[in-house]
Design a protein around this motif. Sequence first.
Motif, PDB file in Angstrom:
ATOM      1  N   GLY A  44       0.810  -1.202   0.000  1.00 56.31           N
ATOM      2  CA  GLY A  44       0.000   0.000   0.000  1.00 56.31           C
ATOM      3  C   GLY A  44       0.844   1.253   0.000  1.00 56.31           C
ATOM      4  O   GLY A  44       2.076   1.197   0.101  1.00 56.31           O
ATOM      5  N   ASP A  45       0.193   2.390  -0.103  1.00 58.63           N
ATOM      6  CA  ASP A  45       0.894   3.669  -0.194  1.00 58.63           C
ATOM      7  C   ASP A  45       1.144   4.283   1.175  1.00 58.63           C
ATOM      8  O   ASP A  45       0.266   4.280   2.043  1.00 58.63           O
ATOM      9  CB  ASP A  45       0.089   4.657  -1.032  1.00 58.63           C
ATOM     10  N   ILE A  46       2.346   4.817   1.345  1.00 59.96           N
ATOM     11  CA  ILE A  46       2.724   5.551   2.548  1.00 59.96           C
ATOM     12  C   ILE A  46       3.075   6.963   2.093  1.00 59.96           C
ATOM     13  O   ILE A  46       4.042   7.168   1.357  1.00 59.96           O
ATOM     14  CB  ILE A  46       3.918   4.905   3.263  1.00 59.96           C
ATOM     15  N   ALA A  47       2.268   7.927   2.520  1.00 59.22           N
ATOM     16  CA  ALA A  47       2.481   9.322   2.123  1.00 59.22           C
ATOM     17  C   ALA A  47       3.204  10.070   3.230  1.00 59.22           C
ATOM     18  O   ALA A  47       2.831   9.987   4.401  1.00 59.22           O
ATOM     19  CB  ALA A  47       1.156   9.994   1.802  1.00 59.22           C
ATOM     20  N   ILE A  48       4.243  10.806   2.850  1.00 60.01           N
ATOM     21  CA  ILE A  48       5.075  11.546   3.799  1.00 60.01           C
ATOM     22  C   ILE A  48       5.044  13.027   3.456  1.00 60.01           C
ATOM     23  O   ILE A  48       5.287  13.410   2.303  1.00 60.01           O
ATOM     24  CB  ILE A  48       6.533  11.043   3.737  1.00 60.01           C
ATOM     25  N   GLU A  49       4.732  13.847   4.455  1.00 64.32           N
ATOM     26  CA  GLU A  49       4.920  15.292   4.281  1.00 64.32           C
ATOM     27  C   GLU A  49       6.398  15.575   4.497  1.00 64.32           C
ATOM     28  O   GLU A  49       6.927  15.359   5.587  1.00 64.32           O
ATOM     29  CB  GLU A  49       4.088  16.089   5.276  1.00 64.32           C
ATOM     30  N   ALA A  50       7.080  16.013   3.454  1.00 58.90           N
ATOM     31  CA  ALA A  50       8.518  16.265   3.518  1.00 58.90           C
ATOM     32  C   ALA A  50       8.755  17.718   3.900  1.00 58.90           C
ATOM     33  O   ALA A  50       8.221  18.633   3.268  1.00 58.90           O
ATOM     34  CB  ALA A  50       9.170  15.952   2.178  1.00 58.90           C
ATOM     35  N   PHE A  51       9.594  17.920   4.921  1.00 63.34           N
ATOM     36  CA  PHE A  51       9.826  19.257   5.476  1.00 63.34           C
ATOM     37  C   PHE A  51      10.899  20.009   4.691  1.00 63.34           C
ATOM     38  O   PHE A  51      12.024  20.196   5.156  1.00 63.34           O
ATOM     39  CB  PHE A  51      10.229  19.148   6.948  1.00 63.34           C
ATOM     40  N   GLY A  52      10.536  20.435   3.490  1.00 66.26           N
ATOM     41  CA  GLY A  52      11.484  21.142   2.648  1.00 66.26           C
ATOM     42  C   GLY A  52      11.951  22.463   3.221  1.00 66.26           C
ATOM     43  O   GLY A  52      13.041  22.941   2.895  1.00 66.26           O
ATOM     44  N   VAL A  53      11.134  23.063   4.091  1.00 64.60           N
ATOM     45  CA  VAL A  53      11.506  24.348   4.690  1.00 64.60           C
ATOM     46  C   VAL A  53      12.521  24.139   5.810  1.00 64.60           C
ATOM     47  O   VAL A  53      13.521  24.867   5.898  1.00 64.60           O
ATOM     48  CB  VAL A  53      10.252  25.073   5.232  1.00 64.60           C
TER      49      VAL A  53
END
Length: 218
Positions: free
Chosen positions: A71-80
Motif C-alpha cells: 500500500g501507499d505511505i504518504a510523507i509530508e517532507a519538510f522542505g523548509v
Amino acid sequence: MFKTKIAFFSITIFVASSLITTVSHASPSSKPFKLNCKSTKAKGHAVKNVAPPEVKAPFRNRVINLSTNCGDIAIEAFGVNAPVTVTAITALAKSGFFDQTLCHRLTTENIYVLQCGDPTATGRGGPNFFYNDENLPLATEGNYPAGTVAMANSGANTNGSQFFIVYDDTSLPPNYTIWGKVISGLEIVKAIVKDGVIDGKSEGLPKRKIAIEKVKIR
C-alpha cells in the motif's frame, strides 16, 4: 538566495543498535487494519550512482508518496526545515534510486522503527554522496514521535539514502535528521510490525516482505 552543493563522497550508511540508547513505551493500534501485501520482485541489488543535486531556494514542503507492495505511505517532507535532505531524497527518488528496494530492518524493542532506502538490502548501501545533518530534535524523551521520518546514518553528517519510519513514540539521541512525517499509511507499518522479524528476533529483516516499488513527488 541560498545555494549550496551536496558533497560528493563514497560512504557506507547504516544505523547500528549500538549507536542508540532509548526509552519508549509502545502502545497498541486503536484501529484494526487488514494488511494486503502483493508479491514483489524487489531484492537486494547494486546501487545506482546519482549526481549530487544542487540545493537552492526557495524551499517548500512537499508530499513524497512511497508506493509499496503493501500500500501507499504518504510523507509530508519538510522542505523548509530540512531543505538539503529533502532535496537529496527528491533527487534520488526522481532517478529511480528507491524503486524496487526492500525495507531491510525492523526493530521491535526499545526503538520502534522500520528502516528503508538501501538498494542492497544489507544496511550498508547508499548513494555516492553524503550531506550534513539538519533539523535535529532536542535531547528529550519521545523526541522521535510516531510518524516521524528521519535519516539513518553512521555518524555525524553522513546522510545518504537510508531513512527510518517511526511507528511508535521513540527516544533517541538527537543525531538523526528529521525530514518528514507520515500523513497516511502508518497503519501499514504497524501491521508489518505485528508479523515481527524473521527468526523471531527483535531486530532484523521483517517477516512480512515490504518493498518500495516506486516513489512519487508532488
